[in-house]
Design a protein around this motif. Structure first.
Motif, PDB file in Angstrom:
ATOM      1  N   PRO A  54       0.883  -1.222  -0.112  1.00 15.70           N
ATOM      2  CA  PRO A  54      -0.057   0.011   0.129  1.00 15.70           C
ATOM      3  C   PRO A  54       0.829   1.224   0.100  1.00 15.70           C
ATOM      4  CG  PRO A  54       0.088  -1.121   2.291  1.00 15.70           C
ATOM      5  CD  PRO A  54       0.709  -2.016   1.294  1.00 15.70           C
ATOM      6  N   ALA A  55       0.420   2.281  -0.572  1.00 17.78           N
ATOM      7  CA  ALA A  55       1.120   3.607  -0.750  1.00 17.78           C
ATOM      8  C   ALA A  55       1.335   3.969   0.546  1.00 17.78           C
ATOM      9  CB  ALA A  55       0.347   4.518  -1.241  1.00 17.78           C
ATOM     10  N   GLU A  56       0.534   4.078   1.503  1.00 15.83           N
ATOM     11  CA  GLU A  56       0.525   4.501   2.899  1.00 15.83           C
ATOM     12  C   GLU A  56      -0.123   3.512   3.984  1.00 15.83           C
ATOM     13  OE1 GLU A  56      -1.718   8.280   2.715  1.00 15.83           O
ATOM     14  OE2 GLU A  56       0.228   9.353   2.039  1.00 15.83           O
ATOM     15  N   VAL A  57       0.351   3.834   5.145  1.00 15.06           N
ATOM     16  CA  VAL A  57       0.081   2.885   6.384  1.00 15.06           C
ATOM     17  C   VAL A  57      -0.502   3.921   7.305  1.00 15.06           C
ATOM     18  CG1 VAL A  57       1.207   0.837   5.799  1.00 15.06           C
ATOM     19  CG2 VAL A  57       2.222   2.751   7.175  1.00 15.06           C
ATOM     20  N   SER A  58      -1.383   3.741   8.286  1.00 12.77           N
ATOM     21  CA  SER A  58      -1.992   4.622   9.463  1.00 12.77           C
ATOM     22  C   SER A  58      -0.972   4.314  10.648  1.00 12.77           C
ATOM     23  CB  SER A  58      -3.404   4.374   9.781  1.00 12.77           C
ATOM     24  OG  SER A  58      -4.173   4.327   8.649  1.00 12.77           O
ATOM     25  N   VAL A  59      -0.603   5.536  11.070  1.00 12.87           N
ATOM     26  CA  VAL A  59       0.050   5.265  12.457  1.00 12.87           C
ATOM     27  C   VAL A  59      -0.924   4.995  13.630  1.00 12.87           C
ATOM     28  CG1 VAL A  59       1.200   6.749  14.190  1.00 12.87           C
ATOM     29  CG2 VAL A  59       1.477   7.315  11.844  1.00 12.87           C
ATOM     30  N   PRO A  60      -0.504   4.056  14.459  1.00 16.09           N
ATOM     31  CA  PRO A  60      -1.469   3.704  15.507  1.00 16.09           C
ATOM     32  C   PRO A  60      -2.067   4.484  16.398  1.00 16.09           C
ATOM     33  CG  PRO A  60       0.495   2.196  15.303  1.00 16.09           C
ATOM     34  CD  PRO A  60       0.699   3.248  14.377  1.00 16.09           C
ATOM     35  N   GLY A  61      -3.213   4.482  16.747  1.00 15.01           N
ATOM     36  CA  GLY A  61      -3.858   5.831  17.738  1.00 15.01           C
ATOM     37  C   GLY A  61      -3.118   5.866  19.106  1.00 15.01           C
ATOM     38  N   VAL A  62      -2.475   4.944  19.541  1.00 14.57           N
ATOM     39  CA  VAL A  62      -1.720   5.140  20.762  1.00 14.57           C
ATOM     40  C   VAL A  62      -0.542   6.023  20.483  1.00 14.57           C
ATOM     41  CG1 VAL A  62      -0.173   3.795  22.315  1.00 14.57           C
ATOM     42  CG2 VAL A  62      -2.511   2.637  21.416  1.00 14.57           C
ATOM     43  N   LEU A  63       0.113   5.855  19.609  1.00 14.94           N
ATOM     44  CA  LEU A  63       1.397   6.803  19.268  1.00 14.94           C
ATOM     45  C   LEU A  63       0.874   8.193  18.934  1.00 14.94           C
ATOM     46  CD1 LEU A  63       3.430   4.500  17.006  1.00 14.94           C
ATOM     47  CD2 LEU A  63       3.712   4.870  19.575  1.00 14.94           C
ATOM     48  N   GLU A  68      -0.072  13.708  20.615  1.00 15.23           N
ATOM     49  CA  GLU A  68      -1.066  14.891  20.795  1.00 15.23           C
ATOM     50  C   GLU A  68      -0.725  15.390  22.451  1.00 15.23           C
ATOM     51  OE1 GLU A  68      -4.647  13.646  17.645  1.00 15.23           O
ATOM     52  OE2 GLU A  68      -4.607  13.165  20.010  1.00 15.23           O
ATOM     53  N   ARG A  69      -0.532  14.463  23.345  1.00 15.47           N
ATOM     54  CA  ARG A  69      -0.308  14.972  24.599  1.00 15.47           C
ATOM     55  C   ARG A  69       1.109  15.769  24.833  1.00 15.47           C
ATOM     56  NH1 ARG A  69      -2.728   9.622  25.927  1.00 15.47           N
ATOM     57  NH2 ARG A  69      -0.596   8.688  25.973  1.00 15.47           N
ATOM     58  N   VAL A  70       2.146  15.343  24.060  1.00 16.75           N
ATOM     59  CA  VAL A  70       3.441  15.669  24.087  1.00 16.75           C
ATOM     60  C   VAL A  70       3.270  17.302  23.597  1.00 16.75           C
ATOM     61  CG1 VAL A  70       5.780  15.892  23.419  1.00 16.75           C
ATOM     62  CG2 VAL A  70       4.627  13.720  24.450  1.00 16.75           C
ATOM     63  N   ALA A  71       2.617  17.195  22.351  1.00 13.17           N
ATOM     64  CA  ALA A  71       2.602  18.587  21.663  1.00 13.17           C
ATOM     65  C   ALA A  71       1.479  19.456  22.227  1.00 13.17           C
ATOM     66  CB  ALA A  71       2.391  18.337  20.344  1.00 13.17           C
ATOM     67  N   GLY A  72       0.548  18.893  22.932  1.00  9.66           N
ATOM     68  CA  GLY A  72      -0.534  19.622  23.443  1.00  9.66           C
ATOM     69  C   GLY A  72      -1.619  20.178  22.128  1.00  9.66           C
ATOM     70  N   ARG A  73      -1.690  19.332  21.309  1.00 10.13           N
ATOM     71  CA  ARG A  73      -2.545  19.869  20.016  1.00 10.13           C
ATOM     72  C   ARG A  73      -3.204  18.470  19.534  1.00 10.13           C
ATOM     73  NH1 ARG A  73       0.287  21.895  14.932  1.00 10.13           N
ATOM     74  NH2 ARG A  73      -1.570  21.055  14.035  1.00 10.13           N
ATOM     75  N   GLN A  74      -4.223  18.538  18.746  1.00 10.47           N
ATOM     76  CA  GLN A  74      -4.662  17.514  18.079  1.00 10.47           C
ATOM     77  C   GLN A  74      -4.193  17.353  16.802  1.00 10.47           C
ATOM     78  OE1 GLN A  74      -6.926  15.366  19.574  1.00 10.47           O
ATOM     79  NE2 GLN A  74      -6.843  16.313  21.224  1.00 10.47           N
ATOM     80  N   PHE A  75      -3.901  16.094  16.488  1.00  9.42           N
ATOM     81  CA  PHE A  75      -3.258  15.872  14.916  1.00  9.42           C
ATOM     82  C   PHE A  75      -4.377  15.158  14.227  1.00  9.42           C
ATOM     83  CE2 PHE A  75       0.593  15.725  17.512  1.00  9.42           C
ATOM     84  CZ  PHE A  75       1.397  16.992  16.940  1.00  9.42           C
ATOM     85  N   GLY A  76      -5.322  14.377  14.729  1.00  5.95           N
ATOM     86  CA  GLY A  76      -6.259  13.628  13.872  1.00  5.95           C
ATOM     87  C   GLY A  76      -5.457  12.317  13.273  1.00  5.95           C
ATOM     88  N   PRO A  77      -6.085  11.698  12.351  1.00  8.12           N
ATOM     89  CA  PRO A  77      -5.515  10.606  11.772  1.00  8.12           C
ATOM     90  C   PRO A  77      -4.188  10.732  11.057  1.00  8.12           C
ATOM     91  CG  PRO A  77      -7.729  10.460  11.279  1.00  8.12           C
ATOM     92  CD  PRO A  77      -7.587  11.895  11.956  1.00  8.12           C
TER      93      PRO A  77
END
Length: 292
Positions: A54-63, A68-77
């Motif tokens: 596949p061209a791309e793979v999704s990053v696990p939600g845990v990571l 997001e907790r480290v950066a203090g913002r929401q990234f989404g999928p």
């Protein structure tokens, strides 16, 4: 009053320092080789564009949640290119494996080969320290080794020729990766493609059916409003001074059929959805007419 370290303790610390330099050396080799492998694999998979991957793979939600907790913002999928993931994974495996392999090699022996002037004395002092020797002869040996170690360097542990190969691969892979990203070069899937030039495909597949472009034909009734049509007969490109319809017949241009003017009728107004497609269709028709 702080306790003064004995010569044997200082020799033991010096030997431990040499071993730490061996770990640093192993880390240098591991990082460079891992980076080279990751970039080369990423480049090859990007160029080959294997259909099985596949061209791309999704990053696990845990990571993603941790980021997001480290950066203090929401990234989404978050999605990452498959070639990058595979390249990074293989690079990590190579790096860890090489570090473990090199870290198990005796660092003191490597240091002795890089600094032959202290080889025999350092080896004898190491054996004496391990045996706990504290005789006058051992003390003199310890002091002699400590003095010589101040004039040695761990730079000699690095093999320039060994590092040159992965460094060249790393440099070439970095440059080629940037070029491939700009040109969007792909050798797999559908042949060689290059998207960086922004060019238009010049391959003409033939004219399309007119009904697909302009819609289905409809029966249109004739209009009921008469309007005269003036046809100029003074030569090509001259439409000034319009004349009556009868002048066309008087000029000798009439054929077997009489030319009659008629008000055209129109179907209900429709919105043209693809004006560019119609324009290209008309241009293609004109080109075929010119060729004939």
């Amino acid at each position: 009053m702080p306790e003064t370290k004995s010569d044997s303790q200082r020799v033991r610390e010096a030997i431990e320092e040499v071993r730490r330099e061996g770990y640093k050396l192993a880390a240098v080799y591991a990082v460079i080789d891992a980076a080279a492998v990751a970039l080369v694999v990423n480049l090859l998979l990007t160029v080959l564009a294997l259909d099985a991957l596949p061209a791309e793979v999704s990053v696990p939600g845990v990571l993603v949640g941790l980021a997001e907790r480290v950066a203090g913002r929401q990234f989404g999928p978050v999605r990452i290119a498959t070639s990058t993931v595979i390249g990074a994974g293989l690079g990590l495996v190579v790096g860890v494996g090489e570090f473990v392999y090199r870290a198990r090699r005796p660092a003191v022996e490597l240091f002795e080969r890089a600094n032959p002037e202290v080889r025999e004395a350092l080896r004898t002092a190491r054996d004496a320290v391990e045996d706990g020797a504290e005789s006058a002869m051992a003390v003199r040996l310890y002091r002699d080794v400590l003095t010589r170690l101040k004039q040695t360097s761990s730079v000699g542990l690095l093999d320039g020729k060994r590092l040159a190969i992965p460094m060249v691969l790393l440099l070439l892979a970095s440059v080629l990766t940037v070029q491939v990203a700009v040109v969007d070069l792909q050798l797999g899937g559908g042949g060689v493609t290059g998207g960086g030039g922004g060019g238009v495909d010049d391959e003409f597949g033939g004219l399309q059916d007119g009904s697909e472009v302009l819609g289905d034909p409809e029966d249109v009734s004739a209009g009921d409003t008469e309007q005269n049509v003036s046809v100029g007969s003074s030569g090509a490109g001259s439409n000034e001074g319009g004349e009556s319809p009868a002048s066309y017949d008087d000029g000798g241009f009439a054929g077997d059929r009489a030319v009659e003017s008629q008000q055209a009728g129109f179907a209900p107004d429709e919105e043209i959805e693809d004006a560019d497609l119609i324009r290209e269709y008309n241009l293609a028709i004109r080109e075929e007419d010119d060729e004939e």
